[in-house]
Design a protein around this motif. Structure first.
Motif, PDB file in Angstrom:
ATOM      1  N   GLN A 136      -0.469 -42.258  45.387  1.00  9.71           N
ATOM      2  CA  GLN A 136      -0.136 -40.838  45.316  1.00  9.71           C
ATOM      3  C   GLN A 136      -0.561 -40.163  46.616  1.00  9.71           C
ATOM      4  O   GLN A 136      -1.713 -40.261  47.016  1.00  9.71           O
ATOM      5  N   ASN A 137       0.367 -39.483  47.222  1.00 13.66           N
ATOM      6  CA  ASN A 137       0.095 -38.855  48.503  1.00 13.66           C
ATOM      7  C   ASN A 137      -0.115 -37.353  48.383  1.00 13.66           C
ATOM      8  O   ASN A 137      -0.479 -36.706  49.350  1.00 13.66           O
ATOM      9  N   ASN A 138       0.106 -36.798  47.200  1.00 18.10           N
ATOM     10  CA  ASN A 138       0.075 -35.334  47.050  1.00 18.10           C
ATOM     11  C   ASN A 138      -0.880 -34.876  45.953  1.00 18.10           C
ATOM     12  O   ASN A 138      -0.609 -33.898  45.278  1.00 18.10           O
ATOM     13  N   VAL A 139      -1.984 -35.580  45.760  1.00 17.08           N
ATOM     14  CA  VAL A 139      -3.002 -35.181  44.790  1.00 17.08           C
ATOM     15  C   VAL A 139      -4.325 -34.996  45.538  1.00 17.08           C
ATOM     16  O   VAL A 139      -4.536 -35.606  46.588  1.00 17.08           O
ATOM     17  N   PRO A 140      -5.224 -34.153  45.017  1.00 16.14           N
ATOM     18  CA  PRO A 140      -6.483 -33.895  45.735  1.00 16.14           C
ATOM     19  C   PRO A 140      -7.309 -35.162  45.997  1.00 16.14           C
ATOM     20  O   PRO A 140      -7.859 -35.329  47.079  1.00 16.14           O
ATOM     21  N   ASN A 141      -7.428 -36.046  45.002  1.00 17.51           N
ATOM     22  CA  ASN A 141      -8.242 -37.254  45.147  1.00 17.51           C
ATOM     23  C   ASN A 141      -7.387 -38.426  45.608  1.00 17.51           C
ATOM     24  O   ASN A 141      -7.362 -39.476  44.992  1.00 17.51           O
ATOM     25  N   ARG A 142      -6.715 -38.256  46.729  1.00 16.33           N
ATOM     26  CA  ARG A 142      -5.765 -39.234  47.238  1.00 16.33           C
ATOM     27  C   ARG A 142      -6.427 -40.221  48.190  1.00 16.33           C
ATOM     28  O   ARG A 142      -5.930 -40.490  49.273  1.00 16.33           O
ATOM     29  N   TYR A 143      -7.539 -40.794  47.746  1.00 12.94           N
ATOM     30  CA  TYR A 143      -8.303 -41.632  48.661  1.00 12.94           C
ATOM     31  C   TYR A 143      -7.573 -42.919  49.040  1.00 12.94           C
ATOM     32  O   TYR A 143      -7.736 -43.413  50.155  1.00 12.94           O
ATOM     33  N   GLN A 144      -6.736 -43.475  48.131  1.00 12.43           N
ATOM     34  CA  GLN A 144      -5.980 -44.679  48.505  1.00 12.43           C
ATOM     35  C   GLN A 144      -5.012 -44.357  49.647  1.00 12.43           C
ATOM     36  O   GLN A 144      -4.841 -45.150  50.572  1.00 12.43           O
ATOM     37  N   ALA A 145      -4.382 -43.172  49.576  1.00 13.57           N
ATOM     38  CA  ALA A 145      -3.466 -42.768  50.644  1.00 13.57           C
ATOM     39  C   ALA A 145      -4.225 -42.592  51.956  1.00 13.57           C
ATOM     40  O   ALA A 145      -3.750 -42.987  53.027  1.00 13.57           O
ATOM     41  N   SER A 146      -5.421 -42.016  51.897  1.00 13.00           N
ATOM     42  CA  SER A 146      -6.226 -41.838  53.105  1.00 13.00           C
ATOM     43  C   SER A 146      -6.593 -43.181  53.726  1.00 13.00           C
ATOM     44  O   SER A 146      -6.496 -43.355  54.933  1.00 13.00           O
ATOM     45  N   LEU A 147      -7.010 -44.131  52.880  1.00 16.52           N
ATOM     46  CA  LEU A 147      -7.364 -45.452  53.397  1.00 16.52           C
ATOM     47  C   LEU A 147      -6.152 -46.172  53.977  1.00 16.52           C
ATOM     48  O   LEU A 147      -6.222 -46.762  55.052  1.00 16.52           O
ATOM     49  N   ALA A 148      -5.030 -46.094  53.256  1.00 12.10           N
ATOM     50  CA  ALA A 148      -3.820 -46.784  53.720  1.00 12.10           C
ATOM     51  C   ALA A 148      -3.322 -46.173  55.025  1.00 12.10           C
ATOM     52  O   ALA A 148      -3.068 -46.885  56.001  1.00 12.10           O
ATOM     53  N   GLN A 149      -3.203 -44.847  55.054  1.00  9.09           N
ATOM     54  CA  GLN A 149      -2.625 -44.189  56.226  1.00  9.09           C
ATOM     55  C   GLN A 149      -3.592 -44.110  57.403  1.00  9.09           C
ATOM     56  O   GLN A 149      -3.168 -44.065  58.549  1.00  9.09           O
TER      57      GLN A 149
END
Length: 192
Positions: A136-149
């Motif tokens: 999920q790229n558009n939720v407050p707790n988007r830590y997987q997106a932060s790590l991936a990107q």
């Protein structure tokens, strides 16, 4: 001499026929193996970590302005799998100081993540219902997106160098994709 010529012509016919068979065997359409077809993902065996997260190797990283949680990854736990999965331990801290540790994996090619297990009472408990989910790229707790990107992926390709990943996670690291504490990381297009 005519029998000799017949044998030569028969030999040439056999060679041509054998060459034709070999050519068909190597033809992707005839053999069913298309070298340009997408590869089917086959995940390798994932073992749960032996130890809880190491406090001395926890590295905090930025997630979003909307989250009230703090996130850190155990840099000693990061493994770059030959199957295209980057596995890691993430520690989430809530505003009252309570922590939860999870063992997860990220696939860059499909932008998905998977929860392998959680740390409960000092030991790892495997998640029996684990499956791949979209990041999920558009939720407050988007830590997987932060790590991936920001560290694990180079667009849709897995980063293969652990040193590059750790440097990208380090707030004192380098490059446009580095995490910088309270400042938003951006990709090369200036997008979070």
């Amino acid at each position: 001499m005519s029998s000799f010529m017949q044998r030569i012509s028969q030999l040439l016919v056999c060679i041509c026929f054998a060459s034709l068979l070999l050519a068909c065997a190597g033809d992707p359409i005839e053999s069913g193996l298309d070298p340009f077809a997408p590869m089917v993902f086959k995940e390798g065996i994932t073992k749960m970590p032996a130890n809880p997260p190491n406090a001395s190797t926890l590295l905090p990283f930025y997630v979003s302005q909307q989250t009230i949680f703090k996130f850190a990854v155990d840099t000693d736990s990061i493994s770059i799998g030959a199957d295209g999965v980057t596995r890691y331990i993430v520690v989430m801290t809530n505003p009252s100081g309570g922590q939860q540790a999870q063992y997860e994996g990220i696939r860059c090619d499909s932008f998905q993540w998977r929860l392998y297990g959680t740390l409960e009472n000092g030991s790892w408990r495997e998640n029996p219902l684990s499956s791949w989910r979209p990041i999920q790229n558009n939720v407050p707790n988007r830590y997987q997106a932060s790590l991936a990107q920001g560290a694990f992926c180079n667009f849709n390709t897995q980063e293969k160098n652990i040193k590059t990943i750790v440097q990208a996670l380090n707030p004192n690291g380098y490059g446009p994709n580095r995490f910088t504490g309270g400042t938003k990381p951006t990709n090369s297009f200036g997008v979070e």
